[in-house]
Scaffold this motif. Structure first.
Motif, PDB file in Angstrom:
ATOM      1  N   VAL A   1      -1.753   0.006   0.656  1.00  0.00           N
ATOM      2  CA  VAL A   1      -2.449   1.147   0.053  1.00  0.00           C
ATOM      3  C   VAL A   1      -2.548   2.290   1.071  1.00  0.00           C
ATOM      4  O   VAL A   1      -2.314   3.459   0.747  1.00  0.00           O
ATOM      5  N   GLY A   2      -2.888   1.929   2.312  1.00  0.00           N
ATOM      6  CA  GLY A   2      -2.976   2.948   3.361  1.00  0.00           C
ATOM      7  C   GLY A   2      -1.650   3.657   3.583  1.00  0.00           C
ATOM      8  O   GLY A   2      -1.607   4.880   3.816  1.00  0.00           O
ATOM      9  N   ILE A   3      -0.544   2.916   3.497  1.00  0.00           N
ATOM     10  CA  ILE A   3       0.781   3.515   3.668  1.00  0.00           C
ATOM     11  C   ILE A   3       1.080   4.449   2.503  1.00  0.00           C
ATOM     12  O   ILE A   3       1.568   5.576   2.690  1.00  0.00           O
ATOM     13  N   ALA A   4       0.790   3.995   1.276  1.00  0.00           N
ATOM     14  CA  ALA A   4       1.024   4.848   0.108  1.00  0.00           C
ATOM     15  C   ALA A   4       0.208   6.129   0.203  1.00  0.00           C
ATOM     16  O   ALA A   4       0.706   7.225  -0.103  1.00  0.00           O
ATOM     17  N   ARG A   5      -1.039   6.010   0.603  1.00  0.00           N
ATOM     18  CA  ARG A   5      -1.890   7.201   0.745  1.00  0.00           C
ATOM     19  C   ARG A   5      -1.325   8.156   1.795  1.00  0.00           C
ATOM     20  O   ARG A   5      -1.334   9.380   1.616  1.00  0.00           O
ATOM     21  N   ALA A   6      -0.828   7.605   2.922  1.00  0.00           N
ATOM     22  CA  ALA A   6      -0.267   8.445   3.977  1.00  0.00           C
ATOM     23  C   ALA A   6       0.973   9.201   3.503  1.00  0.00           C
ATOM     24  O   ALA A   6       1.298  10.268   4.027  1.00  0.00           O
TER      25      ALA A   6
ATOM     26  N   LEU B   1      -9.947   2.618   3.868  1.00  0.00           N
ATOM     27  CA  LEU B   1      -9.982   2.868   2.428  1.00  0.00           C
ATOM     28  C   LEU B   1     -11.420   3.077   1.966  1.00  0.00           C
ATOM     29  O   LEU B   1     -12.368   2.567   2.578  1.00  0.00           O
ATOM     30  N   LEU B   2     -11.584   3.824   0.881  1.00  0.00           N
ATOM     31  CA  LEU B   2     -12.917   4.030   0.296  1.00  0.00           C
ATOM     32  C   LEU B   2     -13.195   2.878  -0.665  1.00  0.00           C
ATOM     33  O   LEU B   2     -12.464   2.679  -1.645  1.00  0.00           O
ATOM     34  N   SER B   3     -14.256   2.130  -0.392  1.00  0.00           N
ATOM     35  CA  SER B   3     -14.546   0.910  -1.158  1.00  0.00           C
ATOM     36  C   SER B   3     -14.889   1.207  -2.614  1.00  0.00           C
ATOM     37  O   SER B   3     -14.728   0.345  -3.479  1.00  0.00           O
ATOM     38  N   SER B   4     -15.365   2.416  -2.902  1.00  0.00           N
ATOM     39  CA  SER B   4     -15.788   2.759  -4.265  1.00  0.00           C
ATOM     40  C   SER B   4     -14.640   3.284  -5.122  1.00  0.00           C
ATOM     41  O   SER B   4     -14.844   3.618  -6.289  1.00  0.00           O
ATOM     42  N   ARG B   5     -13.433   3.376  -4.537  1.00  0.00           N
ATOM     43  CA  ARG B   5     -12.282   3.898  -5.271  1.00  0.00           C
ATOM     44  C   ARG B   5     -11.218   2.820  -5.414  1.00  0.00           C
ATOM     45  O   ARG B   5     -11.014   2.011  -4.504  1.00  0.00           O
ATOM     46  N   THR B   6     -10.534   2.827  -6.554  1.00  0.00           N
ATOM     47  CA  THR B   6      -9.469   1.863  -6.802  1.00  0.00           C
ATOM     48  C   THR B   6      -8.249   2.187  -5.936  1.00  0.00           C
ATOM     49  O   THR B   6      -8.208   3.205  -5.243  1.00  0.00           O
ATOM     50  N   VAL B   7      -7.250   1.293  -5.994  1.00  0.00           N
ATOM     51  CA  VAL B   7      -5.995   1.547  -5.293  1.00  0.00           C
ATOM     52  C   VAL B   7      -5.445   2.907  -5.693  1.00  0.00           C
ATOM     53  O   VAL B   7      -5.092   3.738  -4.846  1.00  0.00           O
ATOM     54  N   PHE B   8      -5.346   3.159  -7.023  1.00  0.00           N
ATOM     55  CA  PHE B   8      -4.833   4.443  -7.511  1.00  0.00           C
ATOM     56  C   PHE B   8      -5.646   5.601  -6.950  1.00  0.00           C
ATOM     57  O   PHE B   8      -5.092   6.599  -6.460  1.00  0.00           O
ATOM     58  N   GLU B   9      -6.968   5.485  -7.010  1.00  0.00           N
ATOM     59  CA  GLU B   9      -7.838   6.589  -6.599  1.00  0.00           C
ATOM     60  C   GLU B   9      -7.786   6.826  -5.096  1.00  0.00           C
ATOM     61  O   GLU B   9      -7.898   7.970  -4.646  1.00  0.00           O
ATOM     62  N   ASN B  10      -7.621   5.763  -4.289  1.00  0.00           N
ATOM     63  CA  ASN B  10      -7.479   5.939  -2.842  1.00  0.00           C
ATOM     64  C   ASN B  10      -6.206   6.706  -2.507  1.00  0.00           C
ATOM     65  O   ASN B  10      -6.218   7.601  -1.668  1.00  0.00           O
ATOM     66  N   VAL B  11      -5.110   6.349  -3.177  1.00  0.00           N
ATOM     67  CA  VAL B  11      -3.841   7.027  -2.916  1.00  0.00           C
ATOM     68  C   VAL B  11      -3.905   8.477  -3.400  1.00  0.00           C
ATOM     69  O   VAL B  11      -3.328   9.383  -2.792  1.00  0.00           O
ATOM     70  N   ALA B  12      -4.639   8.705  -4.489  1.00  0.00           N
ATOM     71  CA  ALA B  12      -4.721  10.046  -5.080  1.00  0.00           C
ATOM     72  C   ALA B  12      -5.598  11.008  -4.278  1.00  0.00           C
ATOM     73  O   ALA B  12      -5.469  12.232  -4.429  1.00  0.00           O
TER      74      ALA B  12
ATOM     75  N   VAL C   1       1.376   9.296  -7.691  1.00  0.00           N
ATOM     76  CA  VAL C   1       0.666   8.088  -7.259  1.00  0.00           C
ATOM     77  C   VAL C   1       1.314   6.849  -7.870  1.00  0.00           C
ATOM     78  O   VAL C   1       1.486   5.829  -7.190  1.00  0.00           O
ATOM     79  N   ASP C   2       1.701   6.919  -9.139  1.00  0.00           N
ATOM     80  CA  ASP C   2       2.384   5.777  -9.758  1.00  0.00           C
ATOM     81  C   ASP C   2       3.661   5.431  -8.987  1.00  0.00           C
ATOM     82  O   ASP C   2       3.961   4.253  -8.751  1.00  0.00           O
ATOM     83  N   ASP C   3       4.404   6.458  -8.592  1.00  0.00           N
ATOM     84  CA  ASP C   3       5.644   6.234  -7.827  1.00  0.00           C
ATOM     85  C   ASP C   3       5.345   5.584  -6.484  1.00  0.00           C
ATOM     86  O   ASP C   3       6.050   4.650  -6.061  1.00  0.00           O
TER      87      ASP C   3
ATOM     88  N   LEU D   1       2.596  -2.473  -5.353  1.00  0.00           N
ATOM     89  CA  LEU D   1       1.238  -2.784  -5.804  1.00  0.00           C
ATOM     90  C   LEU D   1       0.960  -2.279  -7.216  1.00  0.00           C
ATOM     91  O   LEU D   1      -0.203  -2.110  -7.600  1.00  0.00           O
ATOM     92  N   GLN D   2       2.007  -2.039  -8.010  1.00  0.00           N
ATOM     93  CA  GLN D   2       1.780  -1.452  -9.324  1.00  0.00           C
ATOM     94  C   GLN D   2       0.874  -2.298 -10.213  1.00  0.00           C
ATOM     95  O   GLN D   2       0.124  -1.764 -11.038  1.00  0.00           O
TER      96      GLN D   2
END
Length: 353
Positions: free
Chosen positions: A159-164, A103-114, A131-133, A140-141
């Protein structure tokens, strides 16, 4: 094993080999003659020790590694030959989750998935909805605005799974995704992957060095050793009737059935002179797996049976049990014949006086 694209397999490894340049000259072979079909909608585990070649094999599915020989097909397309837009199209259909989250440490959960959606040029409105879905799907909403440093290991992996899943892939690759997690967190992540497989129909290919992970999630398994697949099949068949020594070695740590030490010390491969007992392993499988066969055998054969150790497990929603027993050596053939007639597998472990 069929490897033609006509099989409809989601992923096909067709006689795949991979070599790397060796320091000082020459080549080192990482993989050789790998043939494996991964059917759509299945969860397939590839298990092997460190250095066996499993990570190299996984990285060929999204083109991070190219085969030296043979082909890797995803949806009938040759990944090794794909370049430019064709390779990008394949990669959009192949999501990947990593052992250390990435994950990118400078980005939030939302931003990492996006992130992958931003790279693909999707509009901000579409990104927010998807991303909300996804964040809700992985539970993790309420943490959408948090940064990785504020999350636990299990939350980071979610978060990694959501991003994938962001690009709506057809295939999901898991690179030792649970090996950095504690057992309880591992179980919740595996349950999430099972839910995703069931709900989205995703094909999941995971690599691991833990047979318990394979038992808990995979419908199929391939065992890799020194760059070769030494055994593959349904998880149930591999667990209940392993053939290769490497497979048996992996299984010894998860079946929970070992001989008591005082028996193991006295065990011999050949029958000793005089009165002796044969020690055998019974694998209870199939429709008779939960029947009281030992009680029936003792009654019908008037045979004394000593139970030494045992355990009952469930693999792929089917029960199987391992039981270690000893019987009079003179009548062991009768006992084995009875069990085999009732579709149970037996293995002679040795003899004790």
């Amino acid at each position: 094993m069929k490897t033609e694209s006509s099989t409809g397999a989601a992923i096909i490894f067709d006689e795949v080999g991979k070599s790397f340049p060796k320091k000082g000259g020459g080549q080192v072979t990482a993989l050789e003659g790998i043939s494996l079909s991964v059917e759509p909608g299945t969860i397939t585990g590839i298990i092997g020790r460190s250095g066996a070649g499993k990570s190299t094999l996984l990285r060929m599915v999204n083109g991070l590694e190219k085969p030296t020989s043979g082909k890797v097909l995803v949806g009938g397309r040759d990944v090794g030959e794909a370049k430019g837009q064709a390779l990008r199209d394949i990669r959009r259909e192949v999501g990947m989750i990593f052992q250390h989250f990435n994950l990118l440490s400078s980005r939030t959960v939302f931003e990492n998935v996006a992130l992958p959606l931003e790279i693909s040029g999707m509009s901000s409105g579409e990104i927010k909805k998807r991303v909300d879905d996804l964040v809700a799907r992985v539970g993790l909403q309420e943490l959408s605005a948090r940064y990785p440093a504020e999350l636990s290991g299990g939350q980071k992996q979610r978060v990694g799974i959501a991003r994938a899943l962001a690009t709506q892939p057809k295939v999901l690759l898991s690179d030792e995704a649970t090996s950095a997690l504690d057992p309880e967190t591992t179980q919740t992540v595996l349950e999430l992957l099972s839910d995703i497989n069931r709900d989205l129909g995703l094909t999941i290919l995971l690599i691991t060095h833990e047979m318990a992970v394979v038992r808990d999630i995979a419908s199929h398994v391939a065992v890799i050793e020194d760059g070769h697949i030494v055994e593959d099949g349904s998880t149930y068949d591999i667990f209940t009737d392993p053939k290769h020594p490497t497979t048996k070695s992996f299984l010894s740590g998860v079946t929970g059935v070992t001989l008591p030490e005082f028996i193991a010390r006295e065990l011999t491969e050949t029958r000793p002179a005089g009165p002796a007992r044969e020690v055998m392993r019974i694998t209870f499988v199939g429709e008779n797996a939960t029947d009281p066969l030992l009680a029936k055998m003792s009654t019908e054969l008037s045979l004394q049976v000593n139970i030494l150790a045992g355990a009952i497990e469930e693999v792929d929603a089917r029960p199987f049990g391992n039981l270690l027993i000893s019987v009079e050596a003179d009548r062991a053939d009768e006992a084995r014949n009875f069990l085999q007639q009732n579709q149970q597998r037996t293995e002679v472990l040795g003899y004790v006086s």
